[in-house]
Design a protein around this motif. Structure first.
Motif, PDB file in Angstrom:
ATOM      1  N   GLY A   1      29.156 -27.497  14.907  1.00 53.46           N
ATOM      2  CA  GLY A   1      28.477 -28.043  13.743  1.00 53.46           C
ATOM      3  C   GLY A   1      27.747 -26.924  13.027  1.00 53.46           C
ATOM      4  N   ILE A   2      27.895 -26.867  11.724  1.00 55.25           N
ATOM      5  CA  ILE A   2      27.288 -25.799  10.927  1.00 55.25           C
ATOM      6  C   ILE A   2      26.374 -26.428   9.884  1.00 55.25           C
ATOM      7  N   ALA A   3      25.213 -25.825   9.691  1.00 54.65           N
ATOM      8  CA  ALA A   3      24.283 -26.284   8.658  1.00 54.65           C
ATOM      9  C   ALA A   3      23.562 -25.085   8.054  1.00 54.65           C
ATOM     10  N   SER A   4      23.308 -25.168   6.748  1.00 56.37           N
ATOM     11  CA  SER A   4      22.613 -24.102   6.030  1.00 56.37           C
ATOM     12  C   SER A   4      21.160 -24.469   5.787  1.00 56.37           C
ATOM     13  N   ALA A   5      20.361 -23.431   5.559  1.00 58.68           N
ATOM     14  CA  ALA A   5      18.937 -23.617   5.293  1.00 58.68           C
ATOM     15  C   ALA A   5      18.720 -24.181   3.895  1.00 58.68           C
ATOM     16  N   LYS A   6      17.442 -24.336   3.545  1.00 59.62           N
ATOM     17  CA  LYS A   6      17.071 -24.778   2.199  1.00 59.62           C
ATOM     18  C   LYS A   6      15.783 -24.072   1.803  1.00 59.62           C
ATOM     19  N   PHE A   7      15.501 -24.057   0.513  1.00 59.28           N
ATOM     20  CA  PHE A   7      14.165 -23.672   0.079  1.00 59.28           C
ATOM     21  C   PHE A   7      13.717 -24.601  -1.034  1.00 59.28           C
ATOM     22  N   ILE A   8      12.416 -24.780  -1.119  1.00 59.68           N
ATOM     23  CA  ILE A   8      11.845 -25.623  -2.160  1.00 59.68           C
ATOM     24  C   ILE A   8      11.559 -24.754  -3.377  1.00 59.68           C
ATOM     25  N   LEU A   9      12.145 -25.122  -4.502  1.00 58.71           N
ATOM     26  CA  LEU A   9      11.905 -24.392  -5.739  1.00 58.71           C
ATOM     27  C   LEU A   9      10.506 -24.690  -6.274  1.00 58.71           C
TER      28      LEU A   9
ATOM     29  N   PRO B   1       7.199 -35.130  -7.804  1.00 63.92           N
ATOM     30  CA  PRO B   1       8.567 -34.673  -7.531  1.00 63.92           C
ATOM     31  C   PRO B   1       8.631 -33.268  -6.946  1.00 63.92           C
ATOM     32  N   ALA B   2       9.693 -33.023  -6.212  1.00 63.00           N
ATOM     33  CA  ALA B   2      10.005 -31.685  -5.706  1.00 63.00           C
ATOM     34  C   ALA B   2      11.468 -31.394  -5.985  1.00 63.00           C
ATOM     35  N   ILE B   3      11.768 -30.116  -6.150  1.00 64.95           N
ATOM     36  CA  ILE B   3      13.155 -29.675  -6.333  1.00 64.95           C
ATOM     37  C   ILE B   3      13.491 -28.728  -5.197  1.00 64.95           C
ATOM     38  N   SER B   4      14.596 -29.006  -4.549  1.00 61.77           N
ATOM     39  CA  SER B   4      14.984 -28.230  -3.374  1.00 61.77           C
ATOM     40  C   SER B   4      16.448 -27.825  -3.487  1.00 61.77           C
TER      41      SER B   4
END
Length: 309
Positions: free
Chosen positions: A5-13, A24-27
């Motif tokens: 299983g593969i998953a990528s990170a995220k960041f909050i803009l 609201p948030a944009i990610s």
């Protein structure tokens, strides 16, 4: 049988902390850092975990892996599987940097386990398990990390309204720079809550302004497409986050470096008090030069992400 299983990170803009209060948030997905989980059935009576952080029996894993310890038997129980597993986690996502590491590892594990169990590896099957794990890891998370990581797309998120996908009208040349200092999201959220209770009027105003900035950034990146305006909004957001006491000397050092080197804007991302900063650049060449400058200023790692390209 072996599955992955593969998953990528995220960041909050934008929208850190204010998203907890309904703004609201944009990610964005952050594919430069990812986790690969490999599973295979083994002999014996105890699951075995292999990772850079800990190797040994799953039941004896340290407290920081409590969510992982709970997730694996939870999935097996849900599908009435009694297999004993060896779980190998290979990660390039730094822990405690605001990049969603807990959601990434949960997504990676869940995808590997669903494949092992011959169940459809689709978002609607994965997300409930990731939310289960995130609740254990963070207590009362906003949900934005899980949704962004599982759906692998840019997300506009409001706690009471759910999410919608975003289609960008421009490319955002972003440098993500790691301060090297872990960010404790739970502690940062609690600190903002304390500040809110002590000084409700001023903190409420900050939170409302952060919400308005997220709305303005959303308009710019989906319709108007002006990078300089987005950069100005980054800077305004960071000033407000500083007022909420979630910056740090290490963050401020990298922000100063970025602005001294003609960044269009720079801000912390995630819980703050450590973790990462994001820097908006003019183009890819500028981003490459910026990454070098940030490393020289003390960032322990940098990544370049051309969002929307």
């Amino acid at each position: 049988m072996q599955t992955q299983g593969i998953a990528s990170a995220k960041f909050i803009l934008c929208g850190e902390h204010s998203v907890v209060y309904g703004e609201p948030a944009i990610s964005f997905p952050f594919k430069q850092a990812r986790i690969i989980t490999t599973l295979k059935e083994i002999e014996g009576s105890e699951h075995q975990l292999i990772s850079d952080f800990y190797t040994g029996t799953l039941s004896q894993a340290p407290e920081k892996l409590t969510a992982v310890k709970a997730l694996i038997p939870h999935i097996l129980k849900r599908y009435q599987c009694h297999s004993v597993l060896e779980i190998t986690i290979d990660s390039s996502v730094p822990v405690g940097r605001g990049l969603g590491s807990s959601a990434v590892v949960a997504t990676s594990i869940t995808r590997a386990m669903l494949a092992f169990l011959k169940r459809p590896v689709i978002s609607s099957n994965v997300l409930p398990f990731v939310n289960f794990s995130e609740d254990i890891a963070h207590g009362n998370p906003s949900g934005v990390d899980a949704i962004t990581v599982v759906n692998e797309q840019a997300v506009w998120f409001e706690k009471e309204k759910g999410l919608q996908s975003l289609s960008l009208n421009l490319t955002l040349p972003i440098v993500v720079a790691d301060t090297g200092i872990p960010s404790e999201t739970r502690a940062s959220v609690a600190a903002v809550r304390d500040l809110y209770q002590k000084n409700n009027i001023e903190v409420s105003a900050c939170i409302s302004q952060l919400g308005e900035i997220s709305r303005e950034i959303g308009k710019e990146i989906t319709t108007h497409g002006d990078l300089h305006t987005v950069g100005d909004l980054f800077n305004q957001a960071h000033q407000l986050l500083r007022k909420l006491s979630v910056s740090s000397p290490e963050i401020e050092n990298l922000i100063t470096c970025a602005l001294d080197n003609q960044a269009l804007g720079a801000k912390l991302t995630g819980g703050g008090r450590g973790g990462c900063v994001i820097v908006l650049c003019k183009d890819k060449q500028h981003a490459q030069k910026m990454a070098t400058q940030l490393s020289a200023a003390g960032a322990i790692k940098t990544w370049i992400s051309m969002i929307g390209e």
